[in-house]
Design a protein around this motif. Structure first.
Motif, PDB file in Angstrom:
ATOM      1  N   LEU A 138       0.853  -1.183   0.000  1.00 36.00           N
ATOM      2  CA  LEU A 138       0.000   0.000   0.000  1.00 36.00           C
ATOM      3  C   LEU A 138       0.889   1.233   0.000  1.00 36.00           C
ATOM      4  O   LEU A 138       1.734   1.409   0.888  1.00 36.00           O
ATOM      5  CB  LEU A 138      -0.920   0.006   1.218  1.00 36.00           C
ATOM      6  N   GLY A 139       0.702   2.093  -0.993  1.00 36.16           N
ATOM      7  CA  GLY A 139       1.426   3.356  -1.055  1.00 36.16           C
ATOM      8  C   GLY A 139       0.469   4.512  -0.904  1.00 36.16           C
ATOM      9  O   GLY A 139      -0.515   4.614  -1.650  1.00 36.16           O
ATOM     10  N   TYR A 140       0.736   5.366   0.067  1.00 32.98           N
ATOM     11  CA  TYR A 140      -0.116   6.529   0.324  1.00 32.98           C
ATOM     12  C   TYR A 140       0.582   7.804  -0.141  1.00 32.98           C
ATOM     13  O   TYR A 140       1.759   8.008   0.149  1.00 32.98           O
ATOM     14  CB  TYR A 140      -0.433   6.620   1.819  1.00 32.98           C
ATOM     15  N   SER A 141      -0.120   8.644  -0.895  1.00 31.05           N
ATOM     16  CA  SER A 141       0.388   9.945  -1.339  1.00 31.05           C
ATOM     17  C   SER A 141       1.703   9.746  -2.100  1.00 31.05           C
ATOM     18  O   SER A 141       1.739   9.025  -3.092  1.00 31.05           O
ATOM     19  CB  SER A 141       0.544  10.877  -0.131  1.00 31.05           C
ATOM     20  N   TRP A 142       2.804  10.362  -1.645  1.00 32.39           N
ATOM     21  CA  TRP A 142       4.093  10.164  -2.328  1.00 32.39           C
ATOM     22  C   TRP A 142       4.516   8.695  -2.297  1.00 32.39           C
ATOM     23  O   TRP A 142       5.167   8.209  -3.229  1.00 32.39           O
ATOM     24  CB  TRP A 142       5.166  11.037  -1.683  1.00 32.39           C
ATOM     25  N   GLY A 143       4.149   7.995  -1.235  1.00 34.31           N
ATOM     26  CA  GLY A 143       4.506   6.578  -1.142  1.00 34.31           C
ATOM     27  C   GLY A 143       3.940   5.755  -2.273  1.00 34.31           C
ATOM     28  O   GLY A 143       4.454   4.674  -2.593  1.00 34.31           O
ATOM     29  N   ALA A 144       2.861   6.238  -2.916  1.00 33.24           N
ATOM     30  CA  ALA A 144       2.308   5.531  -4.074  1.00 33.24           C
ATOM     31  C   ALA A 144       3.292   5.554  -5.239  1.00 33.24           C
ATOM     32  O   ALA A 144       3.316   4.629  -6.056  1.00 33.24           O
ATOM     33  CB  ALA A 144       0.981   6.164  -4.485  1.00 33.24           C
ATOM     34  N   ARG A 145       4.082   6.608  -5.346  1.00 33.41           N
ATOM     35  CA  ARG A 145       5.106   6.656  -6.398  1.00 33.41           C
ATOM     36  C   ARG A 145       6.133   5.547  -6.180  1.00 33.41           C
ATOM     37  O   ARG A 145       6.529   4.855  -7.125  1.00 33.41           O
ATOM     38  CB  ARG A 145       5.799   8.020  -6.386  1.00 33.41           C
ATOM     39  N   TRP A 146       6.566   5.406  -4.937  1.00 36.35           N
ATOM     40  CA  TRP A 146       7.513   4.349  -4.578  1.00 36.35           C
ATOM     41  C   TRP A 146       6.903   2.982  -4.875  1.00 36.35           C
ATOM     42  O   TRP A 146       7.542   2.126  -5.494  1.00 36.35           O
ATOM     43  CB  TRP A 146       7.857   4.520  -3.100  1.00 36.35           C
ATOM     44  N   ALA A 147       5.657   2.785  -4.469  1.00 37.84           N
ATOM     45  CA  ALA A 147       5.006   1.488  -4.650  1.00 37.84           C
ATOM     46  C   ALA A 147       4.832   1.131  -6.123  1.00 37.84           C
ATOM     47  O   ALA A 147       5.127   0.009  -6.546  1.00 37.84           O
ATOM     48  CB  ALA A 147       3.648   1.499  -3.940  1.00 37.84           C
ATOM     49  N   LEU A 148       4.349   2.091  -6.924  1.00 39.18           N
ATOM     50  CA  LEU A 148       4.104   1.802  -8.336  1.00 39.18           C
ATOM     51  C   LEU A 148       5.414   1.584  -9.083  1.00 39.18           C
ATOM     52  O   LEU A 148       5.508   0.678  -9.929  1.00 39.18           O
ATOM     53  CB  LEU A 148       3.317   2.948  -8.982  1.00 39.18           C
ATOM     54  N   SER A 159       2.005  -9.369  -4.759  1.00 37.03           N
ATOM     55  CA  SER A 159       0.768 -10.023  -5.197  1.00 37.03           C
ATOM     56  C   SER A 159      -0.288  -9.011  -5.606  1.00 37.03           C
ATOM     57  O   SER A 159      -1.251  -9.369  -6.296  1.00 37.03           O
ATOM     58  CB  SER A 159       0.214 -10.902  -4.070  1.00 37.03           C
ATOM     59  N   GLY A 160      -0.141  -7.774  -5.173  1.00 35.24           N
ATOM     60  CA  GLY A 160      -1.104  -6.737  -5.508  1.00 35.24           C
ATOM     61  C   GLY A 160      -0.652  -5.399  -4.969  1.00 35.24           C
ATOM     62  O   GLY A 160       0.225  -5.309  -4.099  1.00 35.24           O
ATOM     63  N   LEU A 161      -1.277  -4.353  -5.494  1.00 36.91           N
ATOM     64  CA  LEU A 161      -0.866  -2.987  -5.192  1.00 36.91           C
ATOM     65  C   LEU A 161      -2.084  -2.171  -4.786  1.00 36.91           C
ATOM     66  O   LEU A 161      -3.122  -2.210  -5.458  1.00 36.91           O
ATOM     67  CB  LEU A 161      -0.215  -2.378  -6.441  1.00 36.91           C
ATOM     68  N   ILE A 162      -1.953  -1.433  -3.682  1.00 38.20           N
ATOM     69  CA  ILE A 162      -3.022  -0.552  -3.195  1.00 38.20           C
ATOM     70  C   ILE A 162      -2.472   0.874  -3.199  1.00 38.20           C
ATOM     71  O   ILE A 162      -1.475   1.162  -2.531  1.00 38.20           O
ATOM     72  CB  ILE A 162      -3.469  -0.948  -1.777  1.00 38.20           C
ATOM     73  N   LEU A 163      -3.105   1.743  -3.960  1.00 43.89           N
ATOM     74  CA  LEU A 163      -2.649   3.124  -4.091  1.00 43.89           C
ATOM     75  C   LEU A 163      -3.696   4.035  -3.459  1.00 43.89           C
ATOM     76  O   LEU A 163      -4.787   4.212  -3.993  1.00 43.89           O
ATOM     77  CB  LEU A 163      -2.416   3.464  -5.562  1.00 43.89           C
ATOM     78  N   MET A 164      -3.367   4.598  -2.302  1.00 48.96           N
ATOM     79  CA  MET A 164      -4.318   5.363  -1.510  1.00 48.96           C
ATOM     80  C   MET A 164      -4.030   6.860  -1.648  1.00 48.96           C
ATOM     81  O   MET A 164      -2.972   7.334  -1.249  1.00 48.96           O
ATOM     82  CB  MET A 164      -4.237   4.938  -0.037  1.00 48.96           C
ATOM     83  N   ALA A 165      -4.980   7.594  -2.227  1.00 49.15           N
ATOM     84  CA  ALA A 165      -4.803   9.030  -2.486  1.00 49.15           C
ATOM     85  C   ALA A 165      -3.422   9.296  -3.065  1.00 49.15           C
ATOM     86  O   ALA A 165      -2.645  10.078  -2.529  1.00 49.15           O
ATOM     87  CB  ALA A 165      -5.017   9.835  -1.198  1.00 49.15           C
ATOM     88  N   PRO A 166      -3.094   8.635  -4.192  1.00 44.51           N
ATOM     89  CA  PRO A 166      -1.733   8.757  -4.739  1.00 44.51           C
ATOM     90  C   PRO A 166      -1.428  10.176  -5.198  1.00 44.51           C
ATOM     91  O   PRO A 166      -2.310  10.912  -5.641  1.00 44.51           O
ATOM     92  CB  PRO A 166      -1.744   7.781  -5.924  1.00 44.51           C
TER      93      PRO A 166
END
Length: 321
Positions: A138-148, A159-166
Motif C-alpha cells: 500500500l502506497g499513500y500519497s508520495w509513497g504511491a510513487r515508490w510502490a508503483l 501479489s497486488g498494489l493498493i494506491l491510496m490518495a496517490p
C-alpha cells in the motif's frame, strides 16, 4: 500515534481509461471507532546495508498475508495507526515502513541519496515477512510513487498494489523558482520547504488534525536531492511500457485538495491492465484517508478486494448462502 505506551521491539535482518476497469463509489457506512484490537504496534528494525529502517507491525495471531505500507513525503509509518489495527483485525499482518530520513529511521532528515535504496528497503521487507504467503503493498500519497515504481520494475515481488490518495500528480506543487533551484542543487542535501502549508488540506477530521499537530516526527522540508531522486524513480512508470498485469486498487479521496484525481486515474488506467484495475471513490473524503473512519471503510474495502483476489486464484470454491 502508533506505538504509544508499552511496545516490544524486534530486529529484522535483511540483505542489501480502461472502460472495463472496476469503479465503485463509497458512501457513508456505520461509524468506526479508533479503538480496535491490535492498536499497539510492535516495533521492529530492518537493516539495509548499514542503515536501520524503523517498522511498525500490527500482527494478528495467524496472519494470512502481509501488507507493506509506504507513507507520504512529510509523514511516517505512524500515520497508519488508524488503519493498521483494522486490517490486522481481519487477519492481515501490516508493516508500516519509515522511509530513510523519515520517522525513526536512519538517514539525514528529509534526504534520499539514491532512489535505489528504496528498492533495497522494500525487497528487504518482502524477504523478512513473506513466509511463503502473499505480499501486498500500500502506497499513500508520495509513497504511491515508490510502490508503483517498484511494482513496474519488479512485478514478481508483489501479489497486488493498493494506491491510496496517490500523489503522482498534485494540485499544488513547487513554484517554478523552487523547481529551478532544486534542479541546480540536485546533488546536494539542501532543504526545501514542502508546498502543503495547512494541515486542513490533509484532513478536516478532529482526530486526525490532533494527531498531526502532536506529531514531532513530521517533516516540513525535504532536500532537493530527494526531489531529484524522486523524479528519477518516477520515470519507471511514466515511460510507456507493457501494462502492469497485477491487481491494483486505487482508493480515491473525492474531496482531495492535494492529489489531482483526474490525472492520477488517467495514468493508472493507461498503466494497469484493464482487468486488473479497481477504483473506489470516497466522495467526501480528504487526502489523508486513514483519518476518515466515520465516512470511509477503507480497511473493509481493502480486505474485500484481497479476498476477491484470493477467490479468483482458487481453482474452485463453494459458497453457502
Amino acid at each position: 500515534m502508533a506505538g504509544s505506551g508499552s511496545r516490544s521491539k524486534d530486529r529484522v535482518w535483511a540483505s542489501p481509461s480502461h472502460e472495463s476497469g472496476s469503479t465503485a463509489t463509497r458512501s457513508s457506512s456505520e461509524p468506526l471507532s479508533f479503538e480496535v484490537p491490535f492498536t499497539t504496534a510492535r516495533e521492529a528494525v530492518l537493516v539495509v546495508g548499514r542503515q536501520r529502517l524503523h517498522l511498525r507491525v500490527w500482527q494478528p495471531p495467524k496472519p494470512r498475508d502481509t501488507i507493506l505500507m509506504l507513507h507520504g513525503l512529510e509523514s511516517h509509518g505512524g500515520w497508519f495507526a488508524p488503519l493498521g489495527p483494522r486490517l490486522a483485525r481481519s487477519g492481515h499482518r501490516v508493516v508500516a515502513i519509515d522511509r530513510f530520513g523519515s520517522g525513526l529511521s536512519d538517514g539525514r532528515r528529509g534526504d534520499l541519496p539514491d532512489w535505489r535504496l528504496l528498492t533495497l528497503a522494500l525487497q528487504g521487507a518482502i524477504q523478512a515477512f513473506a513466509e511463503g504467503k502473499e505480499i501486498y503493498c500500500l502506497g499513500y500519497s508520495w509513497g504511491a510513487r515508490w510502490a508503483l515504481a517498484h511494482a513496474v520494475a519488479h512485478p514478481r515481488d508483489l501479489s497486488g498494489l493498493i494506491l491510496m490518495a496517490p500523489a503522482f500528480f498534485v494540485q499544488r506543487s513547487y513554484s517554478r523558482a523552487a523547481r529551478l533551484f532544486a534542479l541546480a542543487t540536485k546533488e546536494l542535501p539542501l532543504l526545501l520547504r514542502m508546498p502543503v502549508a495547512e494541515d486542513t488540506l490533509l484532513t478536516n477530521r478532529p482526530e486526525g488534525l490532533a494527531q498531526i499537530a502532536r506529531d514531532t516526527l513530521r517533516l516540513n522540508s525535504v532536500t532537493t536531492r530527494l526531489l531529484f531522486q524522486s523524479g528519477r524513480m518516477e520515470r519507471i512508470y511514466t515511460v510507456p511500457g507493457k501494462p502492469l498485469q497485477m491487481p491494483v486498487l486505487h482508493l480515491v479521496a473525492g474531496a482531495d485538495r492535494i492529489s489531482d484525481n483526474t490525472r492520477n486515474s488517467t495514468l493508472l488506467r493507461r498503466r494497469v491492465g484493464a482487468d486488473h484495475y479497481t477504483e473506489t471513490i470516497y466522495p467526501a473524503a480528504d487526502h489523508a484517508l486513514m483519518y476518515a473512519p466515520d465516512d470511509c471503510d477503507v480497511a473493509g474495502d481493502i480486505n474485500r478486494w484481497i479476498q476477491a483476489i484470493c477467490d479468483r486464484a482458487q481453482p474452485w470454491s463453494i459458497r453457502l448462502f
